[in-house]
Each structure stands twice: as C-alpha cells, then as structure tokens.
Design a protein around this motif. Structure first.
Motif, short mmCIF file in Angstrom:
data_model
loop_
_atom_site.label_atom_id
_atom_site.label_comp_id
_atom_site.label_asym_id
_atom_site.label_seq_id
_atom_site.Cartn_x
_atom_site.Cartn_y
_atom_site.Cartn_z
N GLY A 195 75.01 39.03 -44.92
CA GLY A 195 74.58 39.16 -43.54
C GLY A 195 74.07 40.57 -43.27
N PHE A 196 73.34 40.71 -42.18
CA PHE A 196 72.80 42.03 -41.81
C PHE A 196 72.86 42.15 -40.29
N LEU A 197 72.98 43.37 -39.79
CA LEU A 197 73.10 43.58 -38.34
C LEU A 197 71.75 43.41 -37.66
N THR A 198 71.81 42.83 -36.47
CA THR A 198 70.64 42.75 -35.61
C THR A 198 71.09 43.13 -34.20
N SER A 199 70.13 43.34 -33.30
CA SER A 199 70.50 43.75 -31.95
C SER A 199 69.36 43.41 -31.00
N GLU A 200 69.67 43.35 -29.71
CA GLU A 200 68.58 43.19 -28.75
C GLU A 200 68.20 44.56 -28.21
N ALA A 201 66.91 44.73 -27.96
CA ALA A 201 66.44 46.00 -27.42
C ALA A 201 67.03 46.19 -26.02
N VAL A 202 67.50 47.42 -25.73
CA VAL A 202 67.96 47.72 -24.36
C VAL A 202 67.24 48.96 -23.86
N ASN A 203 67.21 49.09 -22.55
CA ASN A 203 66.52 50.23 -21.95
C ASN A 203 67.43 51.46 -21.87
N ILE A 204 66.83 52.61 -22.14
CA ILE A 204 67.54 53.87 -21.91
C ILE A 204 66.51 54.83 -21.32
N LYS A 205 66.95 55.66 -20.37
CA LYS A 205 66.02 56.65 -19.80
C LYS A 205 65.95 57.85 -20.72
N TRP A 206 64.73 58.11 -21.23
CA TRP A 206 64.54 59.24 -22.14
C TRP A 206 64.51 60.55 -21.34
N PRO A 207 64.85 61.66 -21.98
CA PRO A 207 64.74 62.95 -21.27
C PRO A 207 63.28 63.27 -20.97
N LYS A 208 63.08 64.05 -19.90
CA LYS A 208 61.70 64.45 -19.55
C LYS A 208 61.05 65.25 -20.68
N SER A 209 61.86 66.08 -21.33
CA SER A 209 61.30 66.93 -22.40
C SER A 209 60.77 66.09 -23.56
N TYR A 210 61.06 64.79 -23.54
CA TYR A 210 60.59 63.91 -24.60
C TYR A 210 59.35 63.12 -24.20
N ASP A 211 58.76 63.46 -23.06
CA ASP A 211 57.59 62.69 -22.62
C ASP A 211 56.52 62.56 -23.71
N TRP A 212 56.37 63.64 -24.48
CA TRP A 212 55.31 63.65 -25.51
C TRP A 212 55.57 62.65 -26.65
N ILE A 213 56.85 62.26 -26.85
CA ILE A 213 57.15 61.29 -27.93
C ILE A 213 57.74 59.99 -27.38
N ASN A 214 57.89 59.94 -26.08
CA ASN A 214 58.43 58.74 -25.44
C ASN A 214 57.37 57.63 -25.47
N PRO A 215 57.67 56.51 -26.17
CA PRO A 215 56.64 55.47 -26.34
C PRO A 215 56.08 54.95 -25.01
N LEU A 216 56.85 55.04 -23.93
CA LEU A 216 56.36 54.57 -22.63
C LEU A 216 55.44 55.58 -21.97
N LYS A 217 55.48 56.83 -22.45
CA LYS A 217 54.72 57.89 -21.81
C LYS A 217 53.50 58.34 -22.60
#
Lengths: 268, 268
Positions: free
Chosen positions: B143-165
C-alpha cells in the motif's frame, strides 16, 4: 516558568507509561506470532537448505562471523527461537532461547544441537569493563543483552584457533590465533556480554539480529535470495548444482500464484 | 520436490497470517497509546516553543522542506494527530488526520488551523504516472499513502512562488518559481500522492515521518534538542535569547530527578 516545569515532570511520567505500553504491545505480539512461527518452523523442515540460503544471503549476518565459519553455518539444519516471557512473566519480552541444529561434516565437524539463552540486564555493575569508553555502549534504562556461556564442539579444522586446543596462549602466535578464534561464530556461544573486549565482539548485536530480524523475517529473506538467484541465472537457464537446485524448486512451483506471492512480498 | 512445493505454498499462507497479526498489533498499540498521547498533547501546551524546537532540530524533517519554510514552521503552536482506525474499522491502522495550528506573523502570515487526512491505498491504477520508472515506488501489496488536497493560506512573502499568485505560469520565470513553490511545505497540503512529479515531492514520506516518527517520539526529540543545547552552551553559561530560554527552563527543572529522566531517555 512554573507551568512549564510541572508539564515537563508530567511528560517524563508519561514517557514511562509509554514504555510500559511498549512492553504490553511486545507481549501481545509474541503471543499472536509464536504459534504461527512454530507452524512455520515445522514447514521449513521440508525446505532443503533453508537456513543455508537465508544466512548466506543475509546482508548483515556475515559481518558478525569469520568467512571461514560459513562452511559450518551452512550445516545449520534448523533454528529454533523461543521468547521466554510467554512461560515466565518475570522475563523481559526481549529474553529468548535460541537453538541451532548442526548437521555433521565427515571427519571435521560433529553434528550437534546447541541452545543459548539471552536475557536483558539493567545492572551495569555486573559488567567488567576494561576500557571506560565501552561503558557508553551499555544503557541501564534500555537494558542490554547478556547470556551464559555454553559449550559447542568446534570443527577439527579450527584446532589452531580453538581456545581449548591452543597449547601456548602466551606465545605471540598463540595470542594471535586466540584472538582470531574469538571472532568465530563458535566463540559466540561462550559470549556473556559481561566481559567487553575479552570475548566475541558485539555478541549482543548478533543475538538481536537473529531474534529481531533474521528469525521473524526468514521467509522474506529466503524469497529475496531465491529472487536474486532467478535474476542472476535468468528464468529459463538450466542450472546444475548447489543452492540453485532450490531455485529450480521455486521456479517450478512459481507457476502457482501463491508462490509468486511469496516472491512478491519479499520485494517490499 | 513435492513436499517442498507444498511447504512453500503453506509458507506463503502463513506470511499472510503474519500480516493480519501485524495489523492487530498495530491496532492494539494505537488503542493503548492514543489516550496517553492526548494527555501528552495537553501538557505540551504549557511548554513554550515545543514544536519549534522539535521540528527545527529533527535530523530528517528539514530535508523535506525549503530552508525558507522554517520561519513558518517555527510558527506551529500545536500539532494534533489522530489515527482513523479507532473510530472507523474500515480504515487501515496507518490512516490518520494531522492538524497544524499556526500562529500568525504580523503583516506576512495569517494564523490558521489546517487538517489533512492520509489514507493507505492499494490500487495503483488511481495514480497518474508521467514516468514509468516511478511505478516501482508504489507497492500494491504494502500500500501507499494518498491524501486529498486541502487549502492553506501561504505567507505574503511567498507570493512569487505561490501557485495561486504566479501570474504567468508559462513564462520561464513563472515555471521556475512554480517549481520552487512546489517544494515548499505549503505545497505539501495540496499533495495527493496520485500525481508523481506534478506535486510536492515525496509527500507520503513526509506524512509517514510525521505519523510514525516525529509525533510519537516528539518528547525524545525535544529532550535531545535540549541536551544538544546544554552541550553547546555549557552548564553554567548564561544565555540570552531565542530557543535557549527553553534550555534555562529545563536546566532549572533538572535539579528534579524526573526531568533528568526525560533527558536520559532521550540518550537512547
């Protein structure tokens, strides 16, 4: 600060509760597993050279013994391992008795059955340290394995390193041969764990390797070894002698899905 | 030959019995351990910067995240981990839900509580492989682990690498930054285990590290970290700031034998 101190004290108590749980779990597991292992050991009697294959192919076992020992280790017909805590509740779940059944080798080595008992000890004052730095290897909280010396008949070819046969142990040659003999698997049977540097090195490590790894997982190691042989020789090559006969057996029965299962499990 | 074949078949069946025992043992352990962990987690609330010390000092955790993440990992106030099989017998003993309680960092990072569930999956056909060689990492028997994607608020300083930004993901800079972001601890929360190479790398490894090592042994790691700090600074030196305050706390309470016990345990 005060709250933190109180919390840290209570956390230390919880860690002790967790240790008790670990022992309970270990006991629960042994009770479940032991009857299955006994049925397994009975079946293993029908698998020729089982322990030879397992021990010669195991990645770590060979590091504990002399290369010259392998010939005699190949002569192990059967290994029996019994945890002591199931019959004696004063025992630690890690205490066990291991019995080796050796086949004889004509003119060199007498067939025999030798048992050795290992028990966890928590009292470092029983150990005679010859060097202070060795004390760190012994942990009174965790405990360390000890054992009583038992007799085993060494092969004739080992007379030169057999401590009972070396005539002059004070000569430089006698000393050297004695030291070589101390590293033999046969010297492990005299290991007590109480005389570091004066007996077989890391005998407790070898004992744990057998009780915690090799004995419980022997089927996995056997299947792995068979798979390696299959990989080496290719699936349809004819092979003539030695342990490869086993390979044939397995290849033959591999048409059966359950045997493929053994192999597959071993890939984990 | 025949006897050997029969024995090998029966041995394969025994291996399956042993797997069932392993699950029983795991369940037995979780039932015993879980109430103790819950009391422990309550006590940990009184130990300032507990998870900061544990996670920043852990030998392997840091290999899974970006160095830049550590600032935000330090902001983890509490970690809660619950095995799912105790309430739902259809779950595997390895299934769990982990919840992180993050403190906020003014102007950069919003305090939040994020839960993520991990479940063992035995069906490889659910995984979208982009490279054939990745298939070997997934074992249907184990067997292998799986998971469902969940939301987390990224730090502002990460805007440049934040996939939503990232505004232009098709530009070479956008692609590069996206890839950097995918390696961040924040990207782990979107990890599913079903898209190898397209999401946080080895998210299952990080999940197992947390559930099998860091969470159950956190007190040991905390005590180890404190001991290292004691070793580094010496017993009687005055230390002024940062996590070393914790050191003072522990040194203070170390006059008490039970705290020395915590430290001692950690040395194992």
């Amino acid at each position: 600060m005060e709250a933190t101190g109180v919390a840290l004290n209570k956390l230390a108590e919880l860690e002790e509760e967790l240790e008790v749980v670990d022992k309970d779990v270990e006991l629960f597991k042994l009770k479940k597993v032991q009857p299955i292992f006994k049925r397994r050991d009975k079946l293993l009697e029908d698998v020729p050279e089982f322990w030879k294959v397992v021990l010669s192919q195991h990645g770590d076992f060979g590091n504990y013994v002399r290369a010259g020992d392998l010939k005699y280790i190949d002569a192990i017909r059967k290994i029996d391992l019994v945890p002591l805590c199931l019959d004696d509740s004063s025992c630690d779940p890690r205490d066990f008795r291991i019995t080796f059944y050796f086949d004889g080798i004509d003119g060199d080595f007498e067939g025999q059955e030798v048992s050795k008992v290992f028990k966890v000890c928590y009292d470092k004052s029983k150990v005679k340290f010859s060097r202070e730095e060795d004390e760190d290897d012994y942990d009174e909280d965790l405990g360390f394995l000890t054992s009583e010396a038992v007799n085993i008949k060494w092969p004739k070819s080992y007379d030169w390193i057999n401590p009972l046969k070396i005539e002059d142990k004070s000569s430089s040659e006698g000393k050297r041969n004695y030291r070589i003999g101390m590293k033999s698997f046969f010297a492990w049977f005299k290991w007590t764990g109480l005389k570091p540097r004066k007996e077989f090195p890391d005998g407790g490590g070898l004992a744990s390797l057998l009780s915690e790894d090799i004995y419980p997982h022997c089927i996995k190691y056997y299947a792995e070894a068979q798979r390696d042989l299959v990989d080496e020789t290719g699936d349809d090559e004819e092979v003539s002698d030695g342990p490869l006969q086993l390979d044939d057996v397995l290849l033959e029965s591999m048409s059966d899905s359950e045997n493929q299962h053994v192999i597959k499990k071993a890939r984990k």
